[in-house]
Design a protein around this motif. Structure first.
Motif, short mmCIF file in Angstrom:
data_model
loop_
_atom_site.label_atom_id
_atom_site.label_comp_id
_atom_site.label_asym_id
_atom_site.label_seq_id
_atom_site.Cartn_x
_atom_site.Cartn_y
_atom_site.Cartn_z
N ILE A 60 1.29 -1.04 -0.09
CA ILE A 60 -0.09 0.32 0.09
C ILE A 60 0.64 1.26 0.15
CG2 ILE A 60 -1.50 1.37 1.31
CD1 ILE A 60 -2.78 -1.64 2.16
N ILE A 61 0.47 2.21 -0.92
CA ILE A 61 1.89 3.49 -1.09
C ILE A 61 0.91 4.80 -0.50
CG2 ILE A 61 3.25 2.31 -2.26
CD1 ILE A 61 2.27 3.65 -4.46
N PHE A 62 -0.49 4.66 -0.71
CA PHE A 62 -1.44 5.53 -0.16
C PHE A 62 -3.18 5.84 0.05
CE2 PHE A 62 -5.03 8.77 -2.04
CZ PHE A 62 -4.11 9.98 -1.33
N VAL A 63 -3.66 6.00 0.96
CA VAL A 63 -4.62 5.76 1.68
C VAL A 63 -5.02 7.06 1.92
CG1 VAL A 63 -6.70 4.19 3.46
CG2 VAL A 63 -4.29 3.28 2.61
N GLY A 64 -6.64 7.44 1.45
CA GLY A 64 -6.96 8.89 1.45
C GLY A 64 -7.95 9.55 0.35
N PRO A 65 -8.30 10.63 0.53
CA PRO A 65 -9.16 11.69 -0.65
C PRO A 65 -8.23 11.69 -1.49
CG PRO A 65 -8.51 12.41 0.90
CD PRO A 65 -7.50 11.97 1.35
N PRO A 66 -9.79 10.77 -2.54
CA PRO A 66 -9.66 11.45 -4.19
C PRO A 66 -8.77 12.68 -4.84
CG PRO A 66 -11.72 10.70 -3.69
CD PRO A 66 -11.29 11.31 -2.80
N GLU A 67 -9.40 13.78 -4.08
CA GLU A 67 -8.07 14.72 -3.98
C GLU A 67 -6.46 14.85 -3.99
OE1 GLU A 67 -10.54 15.43 -1.62
OE2 GLU A 67 -11.98 14.49 -3.21
N GLU A 68 -6.89 14.02 -2.97
CA GLU A 68 -5.20 13.95 -2.09
C GLU A 68 -4.12 13.14 -3.53
OE1 GLU A 68 -4.79 13.95 1.82
OE2 GLU A 68 -2.73 13.01 1.67
N ARG A 69 -4.79 12.27 -3.73
CA ARG A 69 -4.10 10.64 -4.91
C ARG A 69 -4.29 11.63 -5.94
NH1 ARG A 69 -6.30 9.25 -9.61
NH2 ARG A 69 -8.42 9.49 -9.07
N LEU A 70 -5.41 12.52 -6.45
CA LEU A 70 -4.72 13.35 -7.55
C LEU A 70 -3.88 13.99 -7.88
CD1 LEU A 70 -8.12 13.86 -9.07
CD2 LEU A 70 -6.33 13.24 -10.39
N ARG A 71 -3.47 15.26 -6.90
CA ARG A 71 -2.67 16.14 -6.17
C ARG A 71 -1.22 15.34 -5.96
NH1 ARG A 71 0.10 18.32 -2.10
NH2 ARG A 71 -1.62 17.18 -0.59
N LEU A 72 -0.76 13.89 -5.79
CA LEU A 72 0.51 13.32 -5.28
C LEU A 72 1.01 12.28 -6.62
CD1 LEU A 72 -0.32 11.97 -1.66
CD2 LEU A 72 1.20 13.72 -2.54
N TRP A 73 -0.30 12.08 -7.23
CA TRP A 73 -0.45 10.88 -8.11
C TRP A 73 -0.60 11.07 -9.90
CZ3 TRP A 73 3.39 7.04 -6.07
CH2 TRP A 73 3.18 7.16 -4.62
N GLY A 74 -1.55 12.27 -10.10
CA GLY A 74 -1.95 12.39 -11.08
C GLY A 74 -3.15 11.30 -11.21
N GLU A 75 -3.15 11.83 -12.44
CA GLU A 75 -4.56 10.86 -12.83
C GLU A 75 -4.56 8.68 -13.45
OE1 GLU A 75 -7.60 11.24 -13.71
OE2 GLU A 75 -7.55 13.62 -13.88
N LEU A 76 -3.19 8.57 -13.39
CA LEU A 76 -2.90 7.28 -13.46
C LEU A 76 -3.25 6.86 -14.20
CD1 LEU A 76 -2.62 6.24 -9.16
CD2 LEU A 76 -1.01 6.57 -10.39
N PRO A 77 -3.28 7.23 -15.69
CA PRO A 77 -3.42 6.01 -16.81
C PRO A 77 -3.50 4.83 -17.11
CG PRO A 77 -2.37 7.67 -18.00
CD PRO A 77 -2.12 8.17 -15.89
N GLU A 78 -1.71 4.79 -16.73
CA GLU A 78 -1.63 3.38 -16.13
C GLU A 78 -2.30 2.15 -15.05
OE1 GLU A 78 2.04 4.84 -18.89
OE2 GLU A 78 -0.05 4.10 -19.12
N ALA A 79 -2.23 3.13 -14.42
CA ALA A 79 -3.05 1.79 -13.24
C ALA A 79 -4.24 0.79 -13.67
CB ALA A 79 -2.72 3.08 -12.07
N ALA A 80 -3.81 0.02 -13.05
CA ALA A 80 -5.15 -1.36 -13.32
C ALA A 80 -6.45 -0.58 -11.83
CB ALA A 80 -4.58 -2.57 -12.84
N ARG A 81 -7.30 -0.51 -11.94
CA ARG A 81 -8.24 -0.05 -11.69
C ARG A 81 -9.57 -1.31 -10.85
NH1 ARG A 81 -6.55 4.66 -13.71
NH2 ARG A 81 -7.67 6.63 -12.50
N LEU A 82 -9.64 -1.09 -9.28
CA LEU A 82 -10.02 -1.62 -8.75
C LEU A 82 -11.88 -1.26 -8.57
CD1 LEU A 82 -11.47 -4.64 -7.80
CD2 LEU A 82 -11.09 -4.34 -6.14
N ASP A 83 -12.59 -0.52 -8.50
CA ASP A 83 -14.12 -0.10 -8.76
C ASP A 83 -14.88 -0.61 -6.92
OD1 ASP A 83 -16.58 1.01 -8.36
OD2 ASP A 83 -16.84 1.29 -10.94
N GLY A 84 -14.50 -0.23 -6.25
CA GLY A 84 -14.78 -0.03 -5.00
C GLY A 84 -16.59 -0.86 -5.63
N ARG A 85 -17.31 0.33 -5.74
CA ARG A 85 -18.85 0.42 -6.83
C ARG A 85 -19.98 0.27 -5.03
NH1 ARG A 85 -19.83 -5.43 -9.40
NH2 ARG A 85 -18.62 -5.11 -11.46
N GLY A 86 -18.88 1.87 -4.25
CA GLY A 86 -19.79 1.90 -3.21
C GLY A 86 -19.91 0.71 -2.40
#
Ligand code: NIG
Ligand code: FE
Length: 416
Positions: free
Chosen positions: A42-68
């Motif tokens: 795990i390298i980050f846990v936090g709000p989406p805005e902070e993730r965007l600020r620190l890591w950007g859009e991350l187009p390469e990353a695999a995604r797991l949709d939490g579906r709420g």
């Protein structure tokens, strides 16, 4: 990289040491947080805005949709008897008809019946049995489990069980931590000279298991009618001399001085404790021992007595939870089921139960720095619950709440 997004909440204890007393219930619930994993961590846990600020859009990353859903740490199951062959549904039926577990054992059934079928099984067959159970574990969100021998009770058969654990773990996402439990029962061929069997464990089985690197822990069934506190001490001291750290089945049916022995030996865990005495609780409180509670065993054996979880928490003893998965006294791989029992029968809160089934369980296996919580630096072992918040883990019972399991940063299982 794996980005887990669109979560209702991330719920986790924090830290790398056992949580005790009020800390046991300190669970952090981060609404709308995201979790980012890289190289299995795990390298980050936090709000989406902070993730965007620190890591950007991350187009390469695999995604797991939490579906709420709700993200929690992967369950750690610190007490199982996984490598057995055969089944005992006839004994189950006999218990339903009024016989007790101890009566069945005294008549040659119980553990000894599984010993006979496990001795007959080949290493390959046993490995297959373990793998099937690991599939169930993964489906119910367990990412690390302890696994004990104890149905072989000869040098060759105990090592066979430990090798089956190792082989199964090599080809499955769930991690297994192996424990030597040669002192699970006195085998039939040693009933007249039990001292010789204790000698065999201390002088041959323990050194061979340690030498082959097949076990990390040494366990004993310290119980009236099985192994006395003195015999247990001998076995656990032999284990310790060979680098196998002690943990023990303590005070399951009768107060046998198991809790006190665990405290004296500095064991990582004392397990069961349904019949622990006040003195036993006091001894645990002043030690570093974690109480591993197994409410599935009380439930499946239809006992009125459950371990005194509230008194243990009040005394400052860290509490962990486990399935005790075995063919006689608790036939389940499901940690969510155990959490339900912990809340409804042990009287733990859902937060205390989560800590018990993750971080404290990890600590009882000496793995608190690696797993058991959702924090940067920890291994990315995670469970996505199809639930809008943590409470649903106990509130919606009898269903499998696990929507996906992440093991070391990869999606290892997804429900349809
Ligand atoms: O943890 N207590 C001893 N061993 C298991 C039961 C094993 C069996 O019945 O096969 C337990 O409850
Ligand atoms: Fe057990």
């Amino acid at each position: 990289m794996l980005l887990i997004h669109n979560l209702a909440e991330v719920a986790t204890p924090r830290g790398s040491t056992p949580r005790r007393g009020a800390e046991q219930g300190q669970v952090y619930r981060l609404r709308g947080a995201e979790v980012l994993c890289q190289d299995g961590r795990i390298i980050f846990v936090g709000p989406p805005e902070e993730r965007l600020r620190l890591w950007g859009e991350l187009p390469e990353a695999a995604r797991l949709d939490g579906r709420g859903g709700t993200l929690i740490p992967g369950f750690v199951d610190p007490h199982t008897h996984l490598p057995w062959a055969g089944t005992r549904e006839e004994e189950f039926a006999a218990r339903l008809a009024g016989k007790t577990y101890q009566e069945i054992a005294a008549a040659g059934g119980g553990i000894l019946s599984t010993v006979a079928s496990t001795r007959r099984a080949s290493e390959e067959e046993l490995t297959g049995c373990v793998l099937r159970r690991m599939d169930q574990m993964l489906a119910w969100g367990t990412t690390t489990a302890e696994a004990k021998s104890g149905y072989g009770l000869t040098l060759g058969d105990e090592l066979k069980q430990l090798r089956a654990i190792r082989r199964a773990a090599e080809s499955h996402p769930v991690d297994l931590v192996p424990t030597l439990l040669a002192a699970h029962e006195v085998p039939p061929e040693h009933r007249q000279d039990r001292g010789r069997y204790v000698d065999l464990i201390c002088n041959e089985i323990v050194p061979a298991a340690a030498e082959a690197g097949l076990a990390r822990f040494c366990d004993v069934f310290c119980e009236r009618g099985v192994f006395s506190a003195e015999e247990s001490r001998r076995v656990l001291e032999a284990g310790a001399r060979h680098g196998l750290a002690p943990r023990l089945h303590a005070d399951e049916f009768a107060d046998s001085g198991g809790a006190e022995l665990a405290a004296q030996l500095g064991a990582l865990s004392a397990d069961h404790l349904m019949a622990v005495s006040d003195a036993g609780i006091e001894a645990l409180a002043g030690s570093g021992v974690t109480a591993v509670l197994l409410p599935g065993t009380s439930f499946f054996l239809m006992k009125k007595a459950y371990a005194p979880a509230r008194r243990l928490v009040a005394a400052g003893v860290p509490v962990a939870l486990a399935t005790d998965c075995n063919p006689g006294s608790s036939h389940t791989e499901s940690m969510p089921m155990i959490v339900v029992l912990a809340v409804l029968q042990l009287g733990l809160t859902i937060e205390e139960s989560l800590t018990a089934a993750t971080l404290n369980a990890a600590c009882s296996l000496g793995l608190g720095a690696e797993i058991g919580s959702i924090e940067p630096g920890k291994c990315a072992d995670l469970v996505l619950l199809d639930a809008p918040n943590l409470l649903h883990l106990a509130y919606h019972y009898g269903i499998n709440p696990v929507a996906a399991v992440v093991k070391e940063g990869r999606v290892a299982r997804r429900a349809v």
